[in-house]
Design a protein around this motif. Sequence first.
Motif, mmCIF file in Angstrom:
data_model
loop_
_atom_site.group_PDB
_atom_site.id
_atom_site.type_symbol
_atom_site.label_atom_id
_atom_site.label_comp_id
_atom_site.label_asym_id
_atom_site.label_seq_id
_atom_site.Cartn_x
_atom_site.Cartn_y
_atom_site.Cartn_z
ATOM 1 N N GLU A 10 0.691 -1.197 -0.116
ATOM 2 C CA GLU A 10 0.172 -0.005 -0.002
ATOM 3 C C GLU A 10 0.826 1.393 -0.063
ATOM 4 O O GLU A 10 0.777 2.177 0.797
ATOM 5 C CB GLU A 10 -0.882 0.093 1.167
ATOM 6 N N PRO A 11 1.599 1.388 -1.184
ATOM 7 C CA PRO A 11 2.628 2.619 -1.077
ATOM 8 C C PRO A 11 2.022 3.977 -1.058
ATOM 9 O O PRO A 11 2.390 4.792 -0.326
ATOM 10 C CB PRO A 11 3.272 2.431 -2.160
ATOM 11 N N ALA A 12 0.614 4.289 -1.636
ATOM 12 C CA ALA A 12 -0.106 5.427 -1.681
ATOM 13 C C ALA A 12 -0.393 5.814 -0.310
ATOM 14 O O ALA A 12 -0.216 7.078 0.035
ATOM 15 C CB ALA A 12 -1.123 5.138 -2.663
ATOM 16 N N GLU A 13 -0.887 4.989 0.363
ATOM 17 C CA GLU A 13 -1.319 5.298 1.769
ATOM 18 C C GLU A 13 -0.224 5.578 2.622
ATOM 19 O O GLU A 13 -0.319 6.444 3.469
ATOM 20 C CB GLU A 13 -2.116 4.030 2.174
ATOM 21 N N LEU A 14 0.896 4.727 2.522
ATOM 22 C CA LEU A 14 2.197 5.043 3.207
ATOM 23 C C LEU A 14 2.594 6.541 2.875
ATOM 24 O O LEU A 14 3.000 7.176 4.030
ATOM 25 C CB LEU A 14 3.128 3.892 2.797
ATOM 26 N N TYR A 15 2.734 6.812 1.676
ATOM 27 C CA TYR A 15 3.277 8.012 1.212
ATOM 28 C C TYR A 15 2.297 9.250 1.736
ATOM 29 O O TYR A 15 2.951 10.330 2.396
ATOM 30 C CB TYR A 15 3.228 8.333 -0.224
ATOM 31 N N ARG A 16 1.103 8.914 1.938
ATOM 32 C CA ARG A 16 0.046 9.940 2.767
ATOM 33 C C ARG A 16 0.395 10.074 4.113
ATOM 34 O O ARG A 16 0.445 11.330 4.795
ATOM 35 C CB ARG A 16 -1.315 9.615 2.346
ATOM 36 N N GLU A 17 0.574 8.973 4.640
ATOM 37 C CA GLU A 17 0.921 9.138 6.134
ATOM 38 C C GLU A 17 2.204 9.739 6.456
ATOM 39 O O GLU A 17 2.367 10.558 7.301
ATOM 40 C CB GLU A 17 0.922 7.570 6.808
ATOM 41 N N MET A 18 3.213 9.482 5.605
ATOM 42 C CA MET A 18 4.487 10.204 5.721
ATOM 43 C C MET A 18 4.450 11.724 5.564
ATOM 44 O O MET A 18 5.193 12.397 6.182
ATOM 45 C CB MET A 18 5.603 9.433 4.775
ATOM 46 N N ARG A 19 3.846 11.853 4.505
ATOM 47 C CA ARG A 19 3.343 13.541 4.113
ATOM 48 C C ARG A 19 2.564 14.040 5.470
ATOM 49 O O ARG A 19 2.784 15.230 5.664
ATOM 50 C CB ARG A 19 2.668 13.526 2.846
ATOM 51 N N ARG A 20 1.689 13.343 6.085
ATOM 52 C CA ARG A 20 1.005 13.895 7.181
ATOM 53 C C ARG A 20 1.986 13.877 8.450
ATOM 54 O O ARG A 20 2.174 15.069 9.087
ATOM 55 C CB ARG A 20 -0.026 13.022 7.564
ATOM 56 N N ASP A 21 2.846 13.194 8.578
ATOM 57 C CA ASP A 21 3.634 13.433 9.766
ATOM 58 C C ASP A 21 5.135 14.081 9.730
ATOM 59 O O ASP A 21 5.224 14.700 10.534
ATOM 60 C CB ASP A 21 4.053 11.717 10.142
ATOM 61 N N HIS A 22 5.352 14.280 8.300
ATOM 62 C CA HIS A 22 6.783 15.085 8.087
ATOM 63 C C HIS A 22 6.576 16.084 7.030
ATOM 64 O O HIS A 22 7.542 17.019 6.996
ATOM 65 C CB HIS A 22 7.720 13.812 7.743
ATOM 66 N N GLY A 23 5.700 16.181 6.485
ATOM 67 C CA GLY A 23 5.690 17.303 5.351
ATOM 68 C C GLY A 23 5.987 16.727 4.275
ATOM 69 O O GLY A 23 6.126 15.400 3.654
ATOM 70 N N ALA A 24 6.749 17.735 3.239
ATOM 71 C CA ALA A 24 7.032 17.393 1.744
ATOM 72 C C ALA A 24 8.233 16.514 1.537
ATOM 73 O O ALA A 24 8.614 16.046 0.700
ATOM 74 C CB ALA A 24 7.186 18.536 1.122
ATOM 75 N N VAL A 25 9.103 16.620 2.898
ATOM 76 C CA VAL A 25 10.345 15.879 2.958
ATOM 77 C C VAL A 25 10.410 15.061 4.150
ATOM 78 O O VAL A 25 10.151 15.655 5.237
ATOM 79 C CB VAL A 25 11.528 16.974 2.768
ATOM 80 N N ALA A 26 10.598 13.665 3.900
ATOM 81 C CA ALA A 26 10.534 12.884 5.235
ATOM 82 C C ALA A 26 11.924 12.363 5.617
ATOM 83 O O ALA A 26 12.528 11.734 4.538
ATOM 84 C CB ALA A 26 9.417 11.527 4.977
ATOM 85 N N PRO A 27 12.228 11.982 6.720
ATOM 86 C CA PRO A 27 13.423 11.210 7.110
ATOM 87 C C PRO A 27 13.189 9.780 6.908
ATOM 88 O O PRO A 27 11.996 9.244 7.370
ATOM 89 C CB PRO A 27 13.669 11.444 8.521
#
Length: 409
Positions: free
Chosen positions: A19-36
């Motif tokens: 589920e990469p699309a959902e994972l990217y949404r969560e990363m964007r929610r938690d970290h913004g446009a650039v995620a560690p």
Amino acid sequence: MTTPEPQPVYLGGPRFQTEPAELYREMRRDHGAVAPVVLDGDVPAWLVLGYRELHQVTSDPQLFSRDSDLWNQWDRIPADWPLLPMIGRKQPSILYTVGERHRERAAVISAALEAVDPFELKGHAERFADELIDQLCGRGACDIVGEYAMLLPLRVLARIYGFSDEQGPGLVTAMNDMINGREGALDGQRHLGESMYGLLAAKAAEPGHDVASRMLANTAGFTLDEVAQDLMVMMAAGHQPTADWIGNSLRLMLTDDRFAASLAGGRHSVGEAMNEVLWEDTPTQNVAGRWTTRDTKLGGQHIGSGDLVLLGLAAANGDPAVRTDAGALTGGNNAFFSFGHGEHRCPFTAQEVAEVIARTGIEVLLDRLPDVDLAGPAEELTRRPSPWLRGLTALPVTFTPTPALGAAR
């Protein structure tokens, strides 16, 4: 009670497969446009999720360099690190060349590919597609990925590069072994290297009308090693993403009613499905990478000098800041990042070659097996476990058995 800081995401977990699309949404929610993120061995990096931020990174090669020698983590990278084939050091290929030398090498590659006759290219793709379908069309069932999509692109590329048709199947096996990264990976890599140097020696002695001969004839002073490395990079970059483009497009056409017309001969839908895949299910999901030449800010994050910045192509394609109606068909919009961007993007001529191979492969399949259908539930289809490339492990289908008529076309 304080909220705990979001933790970096391991770039290799199963959700990149499921589920990469959902994972990217969560990363964007938690970290913004650039995620560690962390790579194998707890090696830190940054993943660019935002469309505008990715455009910024790929548009500024002075700040975000392709020179991997800049990496501030080399002192903790072991010799057997599994990502070394993808994030290499002091590699002589175009991938890690910067500045004017990169522009010269890119021009040589583009010129060599530009001279490929488009009608000959399509003819080769049709011939090999027919040969592959002849081997399975009488059975009434097959795995489209393993028995077709993973075999076609490299056969065509080998032909236009200058290899004989007899060498094609061995090159396909070697490339797929190397990509799979299992026990045959090193042997596959060795076979490809030996084959490429053998090809260049033969073409130096007797040039032909092929990509290898044209690259050897360039006047920019490239060494034999540079030409061999660039040809191997072109072959690897042209094979696997194109195979996944075929597989992902056929999956979409077999599971989404919007593209059902393709299965009844509606050719226009083939191109629409292929374009939709480049937005929603791009074969190249993440790319390594760029290295910062100094401290900077990106997407609200402090990026240190020498940090590794990974290009989140799939995440940027789905950025809600630019995809306000993600459920709508993309039509002819080709502003995706699926081929990269900037001076290190996939050369336009290479994109055209990939598109001809993929589209021809899909169209020939639908011509020969017009009632092809999934052999099981769509939800049971699985992806290869990779955060980098997104493709199916298999695409089992059924169809009415037909005679092997490819040679007569």
